[in-house]
Scaffold this active site. Sequence first.
Site, short mmCIF file in Angstrom:
data_model
loop_
_atom_site.label_atom_id
_atom_site.label_comp_id
_atom_site.label_asym_id
_atom_site.label_seq_id
_atom_site.Cartn_x
_atom_site.Cartn_y
_atom_site.Cartn_z
N LEU A 94 -4.23 -2.76 -8.88
CA LEU A 94 -3.45 -1.81 -9.67
C LEU A 94 -2.36 -2.56 -10.41
O LEU A 94 -1.32 -2.90 -9.83
CB LEU A 94 -2.87 -0.72 -8.76
CG LEU A 94 -3.92 0.11 -8.01
CD1 LEU A 94 -3.25 1.14 -7.13
CD2 LEU A 94 -4.88 0.78 -8.98
N GLU A 95 -2.57 -2.80 -11.69
CA GLU A 95 -1.66 -3.61 -12.48
C GLU A 95 -0.61 -2.77 -13.21
O GLU A 95 0.18 -3.30 -13.99
CB GLU A 95 -2.46 -4.46 -13.48
CG GLU A 95 -3.42 -5.41 -12.77
CD GLU A 95 -4.19 -6.30 -13.72
OE1 GLU A 95 -3.77 -6.43 -14.89
OE2 GLU A 95 -5.21 -6.88 -13.29
#
Length: 361
Positions: free
Chosen positions: A185-186
């Site tokens: 999850l960037e």
Amino acid sequence: MTGYRVYEGTAVKATVTGTSATIGGLGACETHTYTVRAYNAQGESAAGDPVTATTTGCTGGGTLPARVLTGYWHNFVNQAAELRLSAVPDEYDLVAIAFGAATAVPGEVAFALDPGLATAVGGYTDAQFRADVQALRERGKKVVLSVGGETGRVQVASAAAATRFADSVHALMRTYGFDGVDIDLENGLNATYMAQALRSLRAQAGPGLIITMAPQTIDMQSTGMEYFKLALSIKDILTIVHTQFYNSGSMLGCDQAQAYAQGSVDFITALACLQLENGLRPDQVALGLPAGPGAAGGGIVAPSVVNRALDCLATRTNCGGFVPPRAYPDIRGVMTWSINWDASHDWSFSKTVKPHLEGMS
């Protein structure tokens, strides 16, 4: 000489007259570092080299080798080579399917084969994909669903979303035969609720569940950052953290002495050291690097540099200017973005790094 004192930091943990000591009261799956000093009436000697060990009772899932090469497989079309999952070579131990995506329901994860990819590889059905997942597993590989990616918008920010995440990922595991989940999850995450989601998933999937993470370099700069908090809070069930040592610019390493430039052995080792010195076990730490030109906007290194970084961390040899404060012989391995980019470069990354991993003692 009168005897020996065993220290953990500045605290004396044992005093003995012989050459062995037993330290009790330790919890399961804890990592401790000790030094030994000889003493007599005149005082103490200098400390010997530090020794790090982990107690038994770790329950991170999956049957993976001591050294792991992980690669991401594209469920989309870009400039890299398009591949069916069946084309993944034997050098890879763990394959992360990129990506599971968000739905309109907070926390829920969905997955479907990309139609463009199916066309690009001459036709690829859902049934064929599932058969390829099973074939990889029969070859002794593990396959996880990576959730998120650069444009991913999966959000787990409530107890209800945590439950939906666990339920939906577990359903996808049963449908496709995935062995676990990769958290990539960037665009931010909530450590509290993601930890809740992953523990709920573990309760459903059992102790064989593989949990990996792919934080960006900045996400692991300190233990106060959400990704690092998440990793430490689920350390007992966490399999591997594959930090992306690319697309990040220059950053401070564990010595806090200078900013190291990406694309160098010093950057990789000094940044990995942050995790190794701040709570993660060496067997939970892997090095994430691009497979070659085109795979990232910055931080690309030759595969031989990856091997140097492994040696530096494992044995404090083959280092650059930065030398870690201790050796981490159980360093887990390497991740690359991606299998497809590796294919585009005639498999140079996997053919160079995997034999080196296998040759490490």
